[in-house]
Design a protein around this motif. Structure first.
Motif, PDB file in Angstrom:
ATOM      1  N   SER A  59      36.822   2.456  -8.822  1.00  0.00           N
ATOM      2  CA  SER A  59      37.300   3.797  -8.718  1.00  0.00           C
ATOM      3  C   SER A  59      36.753   4.688  -7.554  1.00  0.00           C
ATOM      4  N   LEU A  60      35.309   4.469  -7.446  1.00  0.00           N
ATOM      5  CA  LEU A  60      34.726   5.383  -6.550  1.00  0.00           C
ATOM      6  C   LEU A  60      35.171   4.707  -5.059  1.00  0.00           C
ATOM      7  N   TYR A  61      35.470   3.599  -4.929  1.00  0.00           N
ATOM      8  CA  TYR A  61      35.856   3.161  -3.631  1.00  0.00           C
ATOM      9  C   TYR A  61      37.367   3.666  -3.323  1.00  0.00           C
ATOM     10  N   VAL A  62      38.269   4.012  -4.113  1.00  0.00           N
ATOM     11  CA  VAL A  62      39.478   4.681  -4.173  1.00  0.00           C
ATOM     12  C   VAL A  62      39.277   6.042  -3.085  1.00  0.00           C
ATOM     13  N   GLY A  63      38.184   6.814  -3.861  1.00  0.00           N
ATOM     14  CA  GLY A  63      38.138   8.097  -3.120  1.00  0.00           C
ATOM     15  C   GLY A  63      37.614   8.336  -1.764  1.00  0.00           C
ATOM     16  N   LEU A  64      36.811   7.039  -1.576  1.00  0.00           N
ATOM     17  CA  LEU A  64      36.024   6.585  -0.307  1.00  0.00           C
ATOM     18  C   LEU A  64      37.044   6.561   0.587  1.00  0.00           C
ATOM     19  N   MET A  65      37.931   5.744   0.471  1.00  0.00           N
ATOM     20  CA  MET A  65      39.346   5.188   1.232  1.00  0.00           C
ATOM     21  C   MET A  65      40.115   6.468   1.496  1.00  0.00           C
ATOM     22  N   THR A  66      40.708   7.115   0.547  1.00  0.00           N
ATOM     23  CA  THR A  66      41.660   7.984   0.671  1.00  0.00           C
ATOM     24  C   THR A  66      41.240   9.301   1.274  1.00  0.00           C
ATOM     25  N   ASP A  67      39.808   9.922   0.918  1.00  0.00           N
ATOM     26  CA  ASP A  67      39.401  10.866   1.412  1.00  0.00           C
ATOM     27  C   ASP A  67      39.149  10.941   2.927  1.00  0.00           C
ATOM     28  N   THR A  68      38.801   9.866   3.504  1.00  0.00           N
ATOM     29  CA  THR A  68      38.508   9.565   4.973  1.00  0.00           C
ATOM     30  C   THR A  68      39.941   9.200   5.747  1.00  0.00           C
ATOM     31  N   ASN A  69      41.012   9.223   4.993  1.00  0.00           N
ATOM     32  CA  ASN A  69      42.101   8.638   5.493  1.00  0.00           C
ATOM     33  C   ASN A  69      41.947   7.313   6.136  1.00  0.00           C
ATOM     34  N   ASN A  70      41.585   6.382   5.095  1.00  0.00           N
ATOM     35  CA  ASN A  70      41.246   5.053   5.545  1.00  0.00           C
ATOM     36  C   ASN A  70      40.121   4.911   6.542  1.00  0.00           C
ATOM     37  N   TYR A  71      39.174   5.619   6.605  1.00  0.00           N
ATOM     38  CA  TYR A  71      38.087   5.515   7.243  1.00  0.00           C
ATOM     39  C   TYR A  71      38.348   6.080   9.016  1.00  0.00           C
ATOM     40  N   SER A  72      39.039   7.289   8.939  1.00  0.00           N
ATOM     41  CA  SER A  72      39.504   7.786  10.285  1.00  0.00           C
ATOM     42  C   SER A  72      38.754   9.346  10.308  1.00  0.00           C
ATOM     43  N   ASN A  73      38.332   9.919   9.314  1.00  0.00           N
ATOM     44  CA  ASN A  73      37.926  10.981   9.494  1.00  0.00           C
ATOM     45  C   ASN A  73      36.846  11.455   8.559  1.00  0.00           C
ATOM     46  N   SER A  74      35.969  12.341   8.679  1.00  0.00           N
ATOM     47  CA  SER A  74      34.894  12.577   7.547  1.00  0.00           C
ATOM     48  C   SER A  74      33.997  11.260   7.280  1.00  0.00           C
ATOM     49  N   VAL A  75      33.850  10.580   8.216  1.00  0.00           N
ATOM     50  CA  VAL A  75      33.005   9.361   7.965  1.00  0.00           C
ATOM     51  C   VAL A  75      31.748   9.600   8.261  1.00  0.00           C
ATOM     52  N   PHE A  76      30.714   9.491   7.575  1.00  0.00           N
ATOM     53  CA  PHE A  76      29.110   9.338   7.928  1.00  0.00           C
ATOM     54  C   PHE A  76      28.513   8.085   7.746  1.00  0.00           C
ATOM     55  N   PRO A  77      27.363   7.741   8.349  1.00  0.00           N
ATOM     56  CA  PRO A  77      26.842   6.638   8.202  1.00  0.00           C
ATOM     57  C   PRO A  77      26.671   6.136   6.679  1.00  0.00           C
ATOM     58  N   SER A  78      26.356   7.240   5.773  1.00  0.00           N
ATOM     59  CA  SER A  78      26.346   6.886   4.568  1.00  0.00           C
ATOM     60  C   SER A  78      27.588   6.284   3.848  1.00  0.00           C
TER      61      SER A  78
END
Ligand SMILES: [Mn+2]
Length: 337
Positions: A170-189
């Motif tokens: 579940s948590l992976y879904v939000g990580l992937m979608t809110d970053t637009n598949n890791y293209s924005n709002s990505v931090f080292p964390s």
């Protein structure tokens, strides 16, 4: 991004003393909203089996996210209002996820405001409201799912409970979608969390398949139609907008979630730094705003579109005729520059 020990302990004290915990998502829930709801629900149920944990959303969410809540347990306020009222009334603790103020969730917000339950906010939008008993908020994470992950990891470490598979997926879904598949709002964390989840066996391929490769033919043709016939570019403001009106929606059998991601498309054009998508609905115009570079659509959304959000991704509502939208958009930019 660190969550202080004091906050982790307060979270544990509030939750572990509760008989009933209610988790609340936002209006027009997205992957981060649904993922943080089911992720937190799965964790609390396994870590604190005696607590009754329930999740609610103010409005329905798109079909492509239904797999995240596979047993269909999330209650929709619009379809079961009296059940949701009862849940709010009985709750000892209410956890608000992925929005920064109760005013953002329409009439459900008013209901929660009146409740005597202790209120916790877990969110990554700037300028959170200050009237929660506990606020865990940072704009320096990708998503609420990420913030929730770091919080639950610390809670789990204290009580010797690891996140289960449902929580991790579940948590992976939000990580992937809110970053637009890791293209924005990505931090080292963000990558750290992704790496930890992959090590733990998260269903990365399956989730990716369901979220990005299961759209309808209608939706794909609508996207083409919008780009060809509806996208307007205003070089003077480095801006673009698209208006998705009722007529176009009908032509392509529009379903909730079909316009997901459309607002990002004009930003792929060199020289376009601000993008707006206006979607006509029954009672208002739904506004989505995005930018690349320094322009703050949070500010634009707050000032002109009855909304707000993040610096580069925001939303809002307008109550004007569709025919006036383009002029309104240009006026809002003219007054800003
Ligand atoms: Mn979010």
């Amino acid at each position: 991004m660190t969550i202080t020990t004091a906050k982790v302990e307060k979270f544990m004290n509030l939750v572990s003393g509760a008989g009933r915990v209610l988790l609340v998502g936002h209006t027009n829930p997205d992957g981060d909203s649904i993922g943080s709801l089911t992720g937190t629900k799965a964790f609390l149920r396994s870590a604190f089996p005696k607590i009754v944990t329930t999740a609610v959303v103010p409005t329905d969410y798109p079909d492509f996210l239904k797999f995240v809540d596979a047993r269909g347990e999330i209650l929709n306020f619009l379809s079961v209002p009296s059940r949701v009222r009862m849940e709010v009334k009985k709750a000892d603790v209410i956890v608000c996820l992925d929005f920064n103020a109760l005013s953002r969730i329409d009439s459900l917000g008013g209901l929660i405001e009146k409740s005597k339950a202790k209120k916790i906010l877990i969110d990554h939008h700037p300028q959170p409201d200050t009237n929660f008993d506990l606020t865990i908020s940072s704009a320096k994470v990708s998503s609420t799912c990420e913030l929730t992950y770091w919080l639950l990891k610390k809670v789990g470490a204290k009580i010797g409970k690891k996140m289960n598979e449902e929580c991790r997926n579940s948590l992976y879904v939000g990580l992937m979608t809110d970053t637009n598949n890791y293209s924005n709002s990505v931090f080292p964390s963000t990558f750290k969390m992704a790496a930890e989840l992959m090590d733990a066996g998260v269903d990365k391929e399956g989730i990716q398949y369901r979220v990005l490769s299961c759209f309808s033919e209608d939706r794909m043709r609508l996207m083409g139609f919008m780009l060809l016939n509806k996208m307007k570019i205003f070089p003077k403001y480095k801006a673009a907008c698209m208006i998705l009106d009722k007529k176009t929606k009908d032509k392509f059998n529009f379903k909730d979630g079909d316009a997901e991601g459309f607002v990002n498309l004009p930003l792929n054009i060199a020289g376009v730094e601000i993008s707006a998508l206006f979607t006509e609905s029954e009672r208002f115009i739904r506004v989505s705003l995005r930018s690349k570079g320094d322009f703050s659509v949070n500010m634009l959304g707050r000032k002109y579109y009855n909304g707000g959000g993040h610096e580069r991704a925001a939303g809002g509502r307008l109550y004007i005729p569709v025919g006036n939208l383009e002029k309104y958009f240009l006026d809002s930019l003219r007054h800003t520059f």
